[in-house]
Scaffold this motif. Structure first.
Motif, PDB file in Angstrom:
ATOM      1  N   ARG A   1       8.362   1.542   3.479  1.00  0.00           N
ATOM      2  CA  ARG A   1       8.190   2.966   3.770  1.00  0.00           C
ATOM      3  C   ARG A   1       9.516   3.556   4.226  1.00  0.00           C
TER       4      ARG A   1
ATOM      5  N   VAL B   1      -3.027   3.119  11.782  1.00  0.00           N
ATOM      6  CA  VAL B   1      -2.161   2.530  10.746  1.00  0.00           C
ATOM      7  C   VAL B   1      -2.134   1.008  10.907  1.00  0.00           C
TER       8      VAL B   1
ATOM      9  N   TYR C   1      -2.570   7.987  15.584  1.00  0.00           N
ATOM     10  CA  TYR C   1      -1.903   7.610  14.344  1.00  0.00           C
ATOM     11  C   TYR C   1      -1.459   6.140  14.286  1.00  0.00           C
TER      12      TYR C   1
ATOM     13  N   GLU D   1      -4.449   8.935   4.456  1.00  0.00           N
ATOM     14  CA  GLU D   1      -4.395   9.121   5.911  1.00  0.00           C
ATOM     15  C   GLU D   1      -4.795  10.562   6.235  1.00  0.00           C
TER      16      GLU D   1
ATOM     17  N   ARG E   1       0.849  -1.202   0.000  1.00  0.00           N
ATOM     18  CA  ARG E   1       0.000   0.000   0.000  1.00  0.00           C
ATOM     19  C   ARG E   1       0.877   1.241   0.000  1.00  0.00           C
TER      20      ARG E   1
ATOM     21  N   ALA F   1       0.375   5.062   1.572  1.00  0.00           N
ATOM     22  CA  ALA F   1      -0.545   5.666   2.546  1.00  0.00           C
ATOM     23  C   ALA F   1      -0.204   7.129   2.812  1.00  0.00           C
ATOM     24  N   PRO F   2      -0.392   7.986   1.811  1.00  0.00           N
ATOM     25  CA  PRO F   2       0.001   9.381   2.005  1.00  0.00           C
ATOM     26  C   PRO F   2      -0.944  10.141   2.939  1.00  0.00           C
ATOM     27  N   SER F   3      -0.368  11.101   3.633  1.00  0.00           N
ATOM     28  CA  SER F   3      -1.179  12.041   4.412  1.00  0.00           C
ATOM     29  C   SER F   3      -1.296  13.274   3.529  1.00  0.00           C
TER      30      SER F   3
ATOM     31  N   HIS G   1       9.887   6.239   9.657  1.00  0.00           N
ATOM     32  CA  HIS G   1       8.758   5.591  10.339  1.00  0.00           C
ATOM     33  C   HIS G   1       9.196   4.445  11.250  1.00  0.00           C
TER      34      HIS G   1
HETATM   35  N1  GLU Z   1       0.961   8.645   6.197  1.00  0.00           N
HETATM   36  C1  GLU Z   1       2.345   8.397   6.404  1.00  0.00           C
HETATM   37  C2  GLU Z   1       3.174   9.440   5.658  1.00  0.00           C
HETATM   38  O1  GLU Z   1       2.654  10.099   4.763  1.00  0.00           O
HETATM   39  C3  GLU Z   1       2.799   7.035   5.963  1.00  0.00           C
HETATM   40  C4  GLU Z   1       2.397   5.969   6.894  1.00  0.00           C
HETATM   41  C5  GLU Z   1       3.003   4.630   6.620  1.00  0.00           C
HETATM   42  O2  GLU Z   1       3.561   4.419   5.521  1.00  0.00           O
HETATM   43  O3  GLU Z   1       2.921   3.795   7.502  1.00  0.00           O
HETATM   44  O4  GLU Z   1       4.337   9.601   5.941  1.00  0.00           O
END
Ligand code: GLU
Length: 469
Positions: free
Chosen positions: A202, A188, A184, A41, A5, A7-9, A206
């Motif tokens: 990622r 996730v 958060y 996200e 996946r 998962a952009p914010s 993180h």
């Molecule tokens: N939403 C997070 C971000 O934009 C990524 C979260 C993830 O990959 O677990 O940095």
């Protein structure tokens, strides 16, 4: 099945580093005939931005990366999160904590003064035989997870190896705030588990979140995915990449004349390699990519390499594609007679489609001005006579000219006959045809423009005395 996946914010536009993360996840899913999912996200309502969201979709469209299935929006999954919070409370794996923000701030202050890392003191953590304080009436509780207190939490990372965290370094962190909003790391973990994500690729920024997410997985009995934490992209000086280093939003690259395949090729090599191969089509990337080959040290952004790749892909694009791109840029050459030779000629000499557009403009439009430096250097008293003879020669041969090679042959004969040096003839012709001295080979421009237009432009230049009017 491999399910990855992105998962952009959506708090800012899609940055080039974000696109690399998306690309790696995409490639890994496609290589394994799996699925690549997209999750937005967007729980941080204050920072969430609709324009940024559509920029993410536009960027995906532009590079041709398609996600599988439905897009998940965290903002629409509140009920799901609530269900798991209730379940954890019911199972005694999470608990309500009534410590106020002020009390916590005081604890934090004290920890700083004692040079200790702040950790929640577990006042409200239920234990066998422990008496909990009286529940205050006026405090809305947060929900905390009961984190393990002994042993280690091990992140089995496909790039970094096993990364071990002492369990007592992870405190009973908050999973729901006093207004019920889940936090958060909690969402996730829930999403990754429910979406069946098998592999998480990622940024290693993180990595410190991962032990917390593992605590959630364990508490709910979910399978832990394979993690790959990738080193960040640095600038050439080994510092964090910034806008100044070329770290633009993805769509800015489009505006600046980059082709999407150049961007993807550039990104795939930024932190991953396959021998010393530099050029990868998307199909090859899918075939060859493996996250275990991601470099364990950070990569550096090299603008020259990006330009080199872009020029490679421009040279290898056909007339139809480049004509379409030029049209989008506002340069419609659809009806230009010698489109193929024009594009073939120009695409060899440019690094971006913006440069291509400029070069094409310089050729297809009659010059509005003449480069005065070039004029001073190359236009002499006898230049007009020479150009008039050249016009005569072209007129005489007009019906026998069938290629740029023919023009080259008769021009060489002309130079020999008149005892000229190449620049003596070529620079005045370049100036006449394009107003510049830096244009491509004269034979090619004459061929592209056609004999009539060539003669017309030379005559105009002579009549204007190579002066800009
Ligand atoms: N939403 C997070 C971000 O934009 C990524 C979260 C993830 O990959 O677990 O940095």
């Amino acid at each position: 099945m491999t399910i990855t996946r992105f998962a952009p914010s959506p708090t800012g536009y899609l940055h080039i580093g974000g696109l690399r993360t998306a690309l790696y996840n995409y490639l890994w899913a496609k290589k394994n005939d799996g699925e690549f999912k997209l999750r937005i996200e967007d729980t941080d309502k204050k920072r969430h931005n609709e324009t940024a969201l559509s920029a993410i979709f536009d960027a995906f469209d532009w590079v041709g990366m398609k996600h599988d299935g439905k897009i998940e929006f965290q903002s629409q999954r509140t009920k799901i999160y609530q269900k798991y919070i209730n379940q954890l409370l019911k199972d005694g794996k999470a608990y309500k904590c009534y410590k106020t923000k002020d009390q916590l701030a005081k604890d934090r202050e004290e920890a700083i003064q004692n040079k200790q890392t702040f950790k929640y003191d577990e006042t409200w953590r239920p234990e066998v035989d422990k008496c909990l304080p009286q529940i205050p009436q006026d405090v809305k509780p947060v929900v905390r997870i009961k984190s393990p207190k002994t042993g280690q939490i091990i992140v089995r990372d496909g790039i970094k190896g096993d990364v071990k965290f002492e369990a007592n370094e992870v405190d009973d962190f908050i999973i729901a705030r006093d207004d019920g909003e889940p936090t958060y790391n909690f969402v996730v973990a829930i999403d990754d588990a429910l979406m069946g994500i098998s592999d998480v690729l990622r940024g290693d920024d993180h990595l410190s979140n991962t032990p917390k997410q593992i605590v959630i997985y364990d508490a709910l009995g979910f399978d832990i995915p394979n993690f790959y934490h990738m080193p960040m992209i640095n600038n050439q000086n080994g510092k964090k990449l910034s806008k100044r280093d070329g770290a633009l939003d993805v769509l800015d690259y489009k505006t600046q004349g980059y082709l999407p395949e150049a961007i993807l090729n550039f990104l795939v090599r930024l932190g991953w390699s396959y021998g010393d191969q530099e050029i990868f089509s998307i199909d090859e990337m899918i075939q060859l990519f493996d996250p275990k080959d991601i470099n364990s040290s950070s990569s550096s952004f090299n603008q020259d390499k990006l330009l080199w790749l872009n020029s490679f892909y421009i040279k290898n694009s056909d007339t139809k594609r480049l004509t379409n791109i030029l049209k989008e840029l506002g340069e419609d050459i659809t009806n230009f007679k010698n489109k193929d030779p024009l594009i073939d000629l120009c695409k060899q000499r440019v690094n971006t489609t913006i440069e291509l557009q400029q070069l094409i403009k310089d050729i297809i439009n009659k010059p509005k001005s003449y480069d005065q430096k070039g004029v001073n250097k190359f236009i002499k008293n006898d230049t007009d006579d020479m150009l008039n003879s050249f016009i005569d020669m072209l007129t005489q041969n007009k019906n026998n000219i069938n290629s740029s090679q023919d023009i080259q042959d008769i021009t060489k004969l002309f130079i020999e006959k008149h005892g000229l040096k190449f620049p003596q003839l070529f620079q005045p012709i370049r100036l006449s045809l394009t107003g510049k001295t830096t244009a491509p080979a004269v034979y090619d421009i004459v061929w592209v423009l056609g004999i009539d237009e060539t003669i017309c432009r030379i005559k105009t230049a002579i009549s204007k005395g190579f002066k800009t009017t």
